[in-house]
Motif scaffolding. Structure first.
Motif, PDB file in Angstrom:
ATOM      1  N   PRO A 138     -16.044  19.955 -17.243  1.00 44.06           N
ATOM      2  CA  PRO A 138     -15.208  18.751 -17.269  1.00 44.06           C
ATOM      3  C   PRO A 138     -14.930  18.240 -18.679  1.00 44.06           C
ATOM      4  O   PRO A 138     -15.783  18.306 -19.564  1.00 44.06           O
ATOM      5  CB  PRO A 138     -16.037  17.726 -16.487  1.00 44.06           C
ATOM      6  CG  PRO A 138     -17.008  18.525 -15.687  1.00 44.06           C
ATOM      7  CD  PRO A 138     -17.294  19.750 -16.500  1.00 44.06           C
ATOM      8  N   TYR A 139     -13.714  17.720 -18.857  1.00 49.75           N
ATOM      9  CA  TYR A 139     -13.311  17.109 -20.118  1.00 49.75           C
ATOM     10  C   TYR A 139     -12.682  15.749 -19.832  1.00 49.75           C
ATOM     11  O   TYR A 139     -11.674  15.655 -19.128  1.00 49.75           O
ATOM     12  CB  TYR A 139     -12.322  18.016 -20.858  1.00 49.75           C
ATOM     13  CG  TYR A 139     -11.586  17.341 -21.997  1.00 49.75           C
ATOM     14  CD1 TYR A 139     -12.256  16.514 -22.896  1.00 49.75           C
ATOM     15  CD2 TYR A 139     -10.215  17.527 -22.177  1.00 49.75           C
ATOM     16  CE1 TYR A 139     -11.582  15.891 -23.931  1.00 49.75           C
ATOM     17  CE2 TYR A 139      -9.538  16.924 -23.222  1.00 49.75           C
ATOM     18  CZ  TYR A 139     -10.218  16.098 -24.097  1.00 49.75           C
ATOM     19  OH  TYR A 139      -9.551  15.485 -25.122  1.00 49.75           O
ATOM     20  N   ILE A 140     -13.287  14.699 -20.374  1.00 49.48           N
ATOM     21  CA  ILE A 140     -12.750  13.341 -20.254  1.00 49.48           C
ATOM     22  C   ILE A 140     -12.200  12.927 -21.609  1.00 49.48           C
ATOM     23  O   ILE A 140     -12.878  13.044 -22.626  1.00 49.48           O
ATOM     24  CB  ILE A 140     -13.828  12.324 -19.819  1.00 49.48           C
ATOM     25  CG1 ILE A 140     -14.552  12.812 -18.563  1.00 49.48           C
ATOM     26  CG2 ILE A 140     -13.207  10.950 -19.596  1.00 49.48           C
ATOM     27  CD1 ILE A 140     -13.699  12.891 -17.337  1.00 49.48           C
ATOM     28  N   SER A 141     -10.958  12.422 -21.624  1.00 51.93           N
ATOM     29  CA  SER A 141     -10.342  11.944 -22.861  1.00 51.93           C
ATOM     30  C   SER A 141     -10.239  10.420 -22.820  1.00 51.93           C
ATOM     31  O   SER A 141      -9.669   9.852 -21.885  1.00 51.93           O
ATOM     32  CB  SER A 141      -8.945  12.548 -23.032  1.00 51.93           C
ATOM     33  OG  SER A 141      -8.302  11.990 -24.162  1.00 51.93           O
ATOM     34  N   LEU A 142     -10.799   9.779 -23.832  1.00 50.64           N
ATOM     35  CA  LEU A 142     -10.739   8.317 -23.951  1.00 50.64           C
ATOM     36  C   LEU A 142      -9.863   7.969 -25.147  1.00 50.64           C
ATOM     37  O   LEU A 142     -10.192   8.310 -26.289  1.00 50.64           O
ATOM     38  CB  LEU A 142     -12.146   7.737 -24.127  1.00 50.64           C
ATOM     39  CG  LEU A 142     -12.237   6.259 -24.541  1.00 50.64           C
ATOM     40  CD1 LEU A 142     -11.555   5.361 -23.508  1.00 50.64           C
ATOM     41  CD2 LEU A 142     -13.695   5.849 -24.734  1.00 50.64           C
ATOM     42  N   CYS A 143      -8.755   7.296 -24.893  1.00 46.78           N
ATOM     43  CA  CYS A 143      -7.847   6.873 -25.956  1.00 46.78           C
ATOM     44  C   CYS A 143      -8.145   5.417 -26.332  1.00 46.78           C
ATOM     45  O   CYS A 143      -8.182   4.549 -25.460  1.00 46.78           O
ATOM     46  CB  CYS A 143      -6.391   6.990 -25.509  1.00 46.78           C
ATOM     47  SG  CYS A 143      -5.882   8.675 -25.090  1.00 46.78           S
ATOM     48  N   THR A 144      -8.352   5.183 -27.622  1.00 46.32           N
ATOM     49  CA  THR A 144      -8.627   3.831 -28.090  1.00 46.32           C
ATOM     50  C   THR A 144      -7.563   3.444 -29.118  1.00 46.32           C
ATOM     51  O   THR A 144      -6.726   4.250 -29.508  1.00 46.32           O
ATOM     52  CB  THR A 144     -10.035   3.734 -28.705  1.00 46.32           C
ATOM     53  OG1 THR A 144     -10.087   4.501 -29.909  1.00 46.32           O
ATOM     54  CG2 THR A 144     -11.085   4.260 -27.733  1.00 46.32           C
ATOM     55  N   ASP A 145      -7.608   2.215 -29.558  1.00 46.40           N
ATOM     56  CA  ASP A 145      -6.577   1.686 -30.448  1.00 46.40           C
ATOM     57  C   ASP A 145      -6.848   2.042 -31.906  1.00 46.40           C
ATOM     58  O   ASP A 145      -7.907   1.666 -32.430  1.00 46.40           O
ATOM     59  CB  ASP A 145      -6.517   0.165 -30.297  1.00 46.40           C
ATOM     60  CG  ASP A 145      -5.416  -0.474 -31.129  1.00 46.40           C
ATOM     61  OD1 ASP A 145      -4.246  -0.090 -30.924  1.00 46.40           O
ATOM     62  OD2 ASP A 145      -5.729  -1.335 -31.977  1.00 46.40           O
ATOM     63  N   PRO A 146      -5.931   2.746 -32.606  1.00 46.12           N
ATOM     64  CA  PRO A 146      -4.714   3.395 -32.079  1.00 46.12           C
ATOM     65  C   PRO A 146      -4.950   4.883 -31.865  1.00 46.12           C
ATOM     66  O   PRO A 146      -5.784   5.484 -32.518  1.00 46.12           O
ATOM     67  CB  PRO A 146      -3.729   3.173 -33.232  1.00 46.12           C
ATOM     68  CG  PRO A 146      -4.602   3.283 -34.462  1.00 46.12           C
ATOM     69  CD  PRO A 146      -5.958   2.733 -34.070  1.00 46.12           C
ATOM     70  N   THR A 147      -4.193   5.470 -30.949  1.00 46.49           N
ATOM     71  CA  THR A 147      -4.185   6.929 -30.774  1.00 46.49           C
ATOM     72  C   THR A 147      -2.736   7.372 -30.927  1.00 46.49           C
ATOM     73  O   THR A 147      -1.914   7.156 -30.036  1.00 46.49           O
ATOM     74  CB  THR A 147      -4.728   7.319 -29.384  1.00 46.49           C
ATOM     75  OG1 THR A 147      -6.091   6.888 -29.276  1.00 46.49           O
ATOM     76  CG2 THR A 147      -4.672   8.820 -29.190  1.00 46.49           C
ATOM     77  N   THR A 148      -2.422   7.958 -32.083  1.00 41.65           N
ATOM     78  CA  THR A 148      -1.023   8.248 -32.390  1.00 41.65           C
ATOM     79  C   THR A 148      -0.868   9.624 -33.039  1.00 41.65           C
ATOM     80  O   THR A 148      -1.836  10.284 -33.393  1.00 41.65           O
ATOM     81  CB  THR A 148      -0.436   7.184 -33.346  1.00 41.65           C
ATOM     82  OG1 THR A 148      -1.199   7.174 -34.563  1.00 41.65           O
ATOM     83  CG2 THR A 148      -0.484   5.801 -32.726  1.00 41.65           C
ATOM     84  N   GLY A 149       0.387  10.030 -33.211  1.00 36.82           N
ATOM     85  CA  GLY A 149       0.716  11.256 -33.921  1.00 36.82           C
ATOM     86  C   GLY A 149       0.197  12.511 -33.244  1.00 36.82           C
ATOM     87  O   GLY A 149       0.170  12.626 -32.015  1.00 36.82           O
TER      88      GLY A 149
END
Length: 285
Positions: A194-205
C-alpha cells in the motif's frame, strides 16, 4: 502634560539588562487570530481559533505518526552535489550550505521507518523550509530508496508532500525525479504494497505531477494549496477568472482529485485505518 512622569531622576538601566519581549510567544493566523505558541504546539500546530493548519516539517510529522516518536532515519547523510556548476545570485553549493545551516537538514526530504499504531510504516516527508521544499536529485533518491526499503521489507509507504516544485538549480536532473519516483511507485504497486499520499500546504509543480497524486489513497490537510502551476499562471494562460477556492484541497476533493481531507489530529488514525482496510487486516483501535 505628559501622561507619564518619572518621579525619580537619573534612573539608568545598562543595555545588557534591558529586557525585550521574547520573540515567538504568539502566532497570528491569516485570518488575524492570535494564538499562544505553546498552545499551538500542543494542538499539533493547528489554530484552535479558526482551524488554520500551520506549515510544519518532517520533524513534526514524524512525531505525529511514529509511536513515541521512535524511528530509524533512512540515508540521513545523503546530500546534493553541483554537477551543472549552477550560479544565480549565489553559487548552488553556497545556497545548499546556507539552507543546511539554517534548517539543520541535509535536503528537502527525510525518510524513516518505525512503528505507527504498533505496525511498521515507512514515511518520506518533505520540508518546505529547505529551499521551498524544492525537489532535486537528493529528494528523488531518498524517496526512491525509501520505496526500495518498503518493497524489500514488505512495509506500507506514506509520502508527505510539501513542495514548491522542481529545483531550478538542478535543471533537467530535477525533472528526471518525476519519472524516477513514478517508476519506483509502479514497482511498489506490483509488489502489492500500500501507498498513501498526503498532500500538505503547498504541494505544487513537479511534486504534484508525479508521486503526490499516485497514491492508492490520496488525502490532504484542510485548505492546502495543491496544483501544478500557480493560480496566477493558470489565470494568465486561460484568460479566465478562477473559481473561489481554486486549487485548495476542498475544491480538489469536490472535483475528484482527492479521496479525503483530514485534520492533523486525525491523520495517524485515518492513515492506519486505510492500511488495515487495503491489506484486509483487523482494524486497529
Amino acid at each position: 502634560m505628559a501622561w507619564f512622569k518619572r518621579t525619580d531622576k537619573g534612573i539608568q538601566t545598562p543595555t545588557e539588562e534591558k529586557k525585550d519581549t521574547p520573540k515567538g510567544l504568539w502566532y497570528k493566523t491569516p485570518s488575524g487570530k492570535i494564538i499562544d505558541t505553546d498552545e499551538l504546539k500542543r494542538n499539533l500546530y493547528v489554530s484552535p481559533e479558526d482551524g488554520y493548519h500551520v506549515r510544519i516539517g518532517s520533524k513534526e510529522y514524524f512525531e505525529i505518526f511514529f509511536d513515541d516518536n521512535k524511528f530509524t532515519e533512512l540515508d540521513p547523510k545523503l546530500s546534493a552535489k553541483d554537477p551543472l556548476k549552477f550560479e544565480d545570485t549565489k553559487k548552488y553549493p553556497e545556497k545548499l550550505k546556507a539552507a543546511q545551516k539554517k534548517t539543520g537538514l541535509k535536503d528537502a526530504a527525510r525518510a524513516a521507518v518505525g512503528k505507527s499504531m504498533g505496525k511498521d510504516l515507512v514515511i518520506a516527508s518533505m520540508d518546505f523550509a529547505f529551499i521551498g521544499g524544492s525537489m532535486g536529485s537528493v529528494v528523488g533518491e531518498k524517496i526512491a530508496r525509501a520505496i526500495d526499503y518498503s518493497i524489500k521489507n514488505n512495509i506500507p509507504f506514506l509520502m508527505i508532500s510539501k513542495s514548491g516544485g522542481a529545483r531550478m538549480q538542478e535543471a533537467l536532473l530535477s525533472l528526471m525525479q518525476l519519472a524516477k519516483t513514478s517508476a519506483k511507485l509502479a514497482q511498489l504497486a506490483e509488489a502489492k504494497i500500500p501507498y498513501i499520499s498526503l498532500c500538505t500546504d503547498p504541494t505544487t509543480g513537479g511534486t504534484t505531477a508525479s508521486f503526490a497524486m499516485l497514491g492508492d489513497i490520496n488525502i490532504a490537510e484542510p485548505n492546502a494549496l495543491i496544483g501544478f502551476a500557480g493560480p496566477r499562471v493558470v489565470k494568465d494562460t486561460t484568460g479566465k477568472d478562477l473559481p473561489e477556492g481554486f486549487q485548495r484541497s476542498e475544491f480538489l476533493l469536490e472535483h475528484g482529485f482527492l479521496d479525503a481531507i483530514y485534520e492533523r489530529k486525525d491523520l495517524k488514525k485515518q492513515v492506519n485505518l486505510y492500511l488495515d482496510l487495503i491489506q484486509n487486516q483487523p482494524v486497529r483501535a
